[in-house]
Design an enzyme around this catalytic site. Structure first.
Site, PDB file in Angstrom:
ATOM      1  N   GLU A   1       0.819  -1.210   0.000  1.00  0.00           N
ATOM      2  CA  GLU A   1       0.000   0.000   0.000  1.00  0.00           C
ATOM      3  C   GLU A   1       0.854   1.262   0.000  1.00  0.00           C
ATOM      4  O   GLU A   1       0.515   2.247  -0.633  1.00  0.00           O
ATOM      5  CB  GLU A   1      -0.947  -0.003   1.210  1.00  0.00           C
ATOM      6  CG  GLU A   1      -2.109  -0.964   1.074  1.00  0.00           C
ATOM      7  CD  GLU A   1      -2.989  -0.669  -0.138  1.00  0.00           C
ATOM      8  OE1 GLU A   1      -3.040   0.496  -0.595  1.00  0.00           O
ATOM      9  OE2 GLU A   1      -3.605  -1.610  -0.644  1.00  0.00           O
TER      10      GLU A   1
ATOM     11  N   TYR B   1      -5.741   6.853   4.726  1.00  0.00           N
ATOM     12  CA  TYR B   1      -5.867   5.881   3.642  1.00  0.00           C
ATOM     13  C   TYR B   1      -5.137   4.580   3.994  1.00  0.00           C
ATOM     14  O   TYR B   1      -5.710   3.486   3.933  1.00  0.00           O
ATOM     15  CB  TYR B   1      -5.321   6.438   2.309  1.00  0.00           C
ATOM     16  CG  TYR B   1      -5.148   5.317   1.317  1.00  0.00           C
ATOM     17  CD1 TYR B   1      -6.243   4.836   0.605  1.00  0.00           C
ATOM     18  CD2 TYR B   1      -3.915   4.663   1.176  1.00  0.00           C
ATOM     19  CE1 TYR B   1      -6.112   3.739  -0.239  1.00  0.00           C
ATOM     20  CE2 TYR B   1      -3.784   3.573   0.337  1.00  0.00           C
ATOM     21  CZ  TYR B   1      -4.884   3.121  -0.368  1.00  0.00           C
ATOM     22  OH  TYR B   1      -4.758   2.034  -1.181  1.00  0.00           O
TER      23      TYR B   1
ATOM     24  N   ASP C   1      -9.009   6.965  -1.754  1.00  0.00           N
ATOM     25  CA  ASP C   1      -7.863   7.454  -2.519  1.00  0.00           C
ATOM     26  C   ASP C   1      -8.415   8.161  -3.761  1.00  0.00           C
ATOM     27  O   ASP C   1      -9.626   8.418  -3.831  1.00  0.00           O
ATOM     28  CB  ASP C   1      -6.908   6.293  -2.885  1.00  0.00           C
ATOM     29  CG  ASP C   1      -7.507   5.367  -3.939  1.00  0.00           C
ATOM     30  OD1 ASP C   1      -8.729   5.463  -4.205  1.00  0.00           O
ATOM     31  OD2 ASP C   1      -6.755   4.554  -4.510  1.00  0.00           O
TER      32      ASP C   1
END
Ligand code: SF4
Length: 380
Positions: free
Chosen positions: A47, A130, A148
């Site tokens: 991520e 996020y 996002d």
């Protein structure tokens, strides 16, 4: 697309929307090495790498990273230099430093296990809403949303939400919608599905609405103006910068391959701690650092200042950082090895064998400069 030709499934439930998205994701999701692995650390690394970087680029880096730092412990105990080396070329180096720092926190404060809750994840260096939502939902199955750029686009279109999506009121609204929508049974898959949909179907330009599993719920599509959402915000212009870089190289007296001289950037600021070809930056029309650099080069190489001079001009390279556009003039400087070699600060200066150049922690800019140098040397 006419307004009349589109009708919303006004009575259809949120559960059906979730089912539609999950079913599409089950069928069309792309294979990625960090998917379907029972490893929260791998999810976290992927991520962070995926922020501002394309999937195809990340895959190779992800494999290299996991080979070199297979666990949080191995990352926490590695020198930052090694971490930057593996990250080298991926850009936005702060991400690597944050990962390294956060790994130490995970080891010191959480017994080597990533926490499951968003509130605790947020305490880790570089973990914003996020990333915390992604780790919590994807790695731990927590019913948490994430937002996002792709999710923002899908949600703004689904609800025909206008206005600057980066404004805090709109951000709050988008997060609230993402929270309403997230599937309570499969939150990680649902969140990944929304992102995948934004990336592959609900693209910024020319969205593939006829292939979209959410078309029946999409107000933007029903209104016939899906692409109007979200509002495109003009980016601040990139600040222009000018620099000069010196590709200093030599062949050792004892024989062997060419060596390049690299200098380490300061620990703070742009490209902090990375290695580069020695360079100076212009300020307006003057070059305040060039005299000092030339003097330093003469010490490090053992050559007279005149010999080093400005070198042979090879051309110019352009590079864009997030907020800056840099134009660099590149010079070729060939020196002879000195015997005995001059004493240098090894934390700041390094002679690197040509074959090892790609293994040093450098930015993509160094790669561009090296490429220009190779082309010009081959021509001469
Ligand atoms: Fe995006 Fe079109 Fe799907 Fe609406 S129908 S979410 S605009 S791809």
């Amino acid at each position: 697309m006419s307004k009349k030709s589109r009708t919303m499934k006004s009575k259809t439930s949120r559960e059906d929307l979730r089912k539609a998205l999950l079913s599409w994701f089950d069928q069309f999701q792309r294979e990625m090495p960090w998917r379907h692995v029972d490893n929260p650390y791998a999810v976290w690394v992927s991520e962070v790498m995926l922020q501002q970087t394309r999937v195809t680029t990340v895959v190779e880096y992800f494999h290299r990273w996991m080979e070199r730092f297979p666990t949080v412990e191995s990352l926490a105990s590695a020198p930052v230099e090694d971490v930057l080396e593996i990250w080298s070329g991926l850009g936005y180096y702060r991400r690597a430093r944050h990962l390294h720092r956060a790994a130490a926190t995970v080891v010191d404060e959480f017994g080597g296990e990533l926490p499951r809750e968003v509130s605790k994840l947020r305490k880790l260096s570089g973990v914003g809403p996020y990333t915390a939502g992604a780790i919590a939902s994807i790695a731990f199955g927590q019913v948490e949303p994430l937002v996002d750029g792709n999710v923002t686009r899908v949600i703004c279109r689904l609800y025909a939400r206008g206005g600057d999506p980066t404004r805090s009121t709109n951000q709050k609204w988008i997060w609230a919608k993402a929270k309403e929508l997230v599937d309570p049974e499969r939150p990680g898959d649902f969140n990944q599905g929304l992102m995948e949909l934004g990336s592959e179907i609900c693209r910024a330009r020319n969205p593939k609405c006829p292939k979209c599993p959410l078309q029946g719920w999409c107000k933007g599509l029903a209104d016939g103006e899906a692409e109007r959402y979200p509002e495109v915000v003009k980016k601040a212009p990139q600040k222009p910068m000018r620099g000069a870089t010196f590709v200093v190289h030599r062949r050792p007296e004892r024989g062997g391959g060419r060596q390049f001289l690299l200098r380490r950037r300061p620990a703070q600021g742009l490209l902090a701690g990375l290695w580069e070809f020695p360079s100076a930056e212009a300020q307006g029309k003057s070059w305040p650092g060039i005299g000092e650099l030339s003097a330093e080069l003469s010490v490090v190489t053992g050559a007279a200042v005149d010999e080093v001079g400005l070198g042979r001009p090879l051309g110019q390279v352009e590079h864009v950082f997030s907020h800056r556009r840099l134009k660099v003039r590149v010079y070729d400087v060939e020196t002879s090895p000195q015997s005995p070699p001059p004493q240098t600060d090894e934390q700041k200066w390094r002679w690197v064998e040509e074959a090892q150049l790609s293994e040093v922690a450098t930015s993509a800019l160094v790669g561009k400069i090296e490429q220009l140098w190779r082309v010009k040397i081959a021509e001469s």
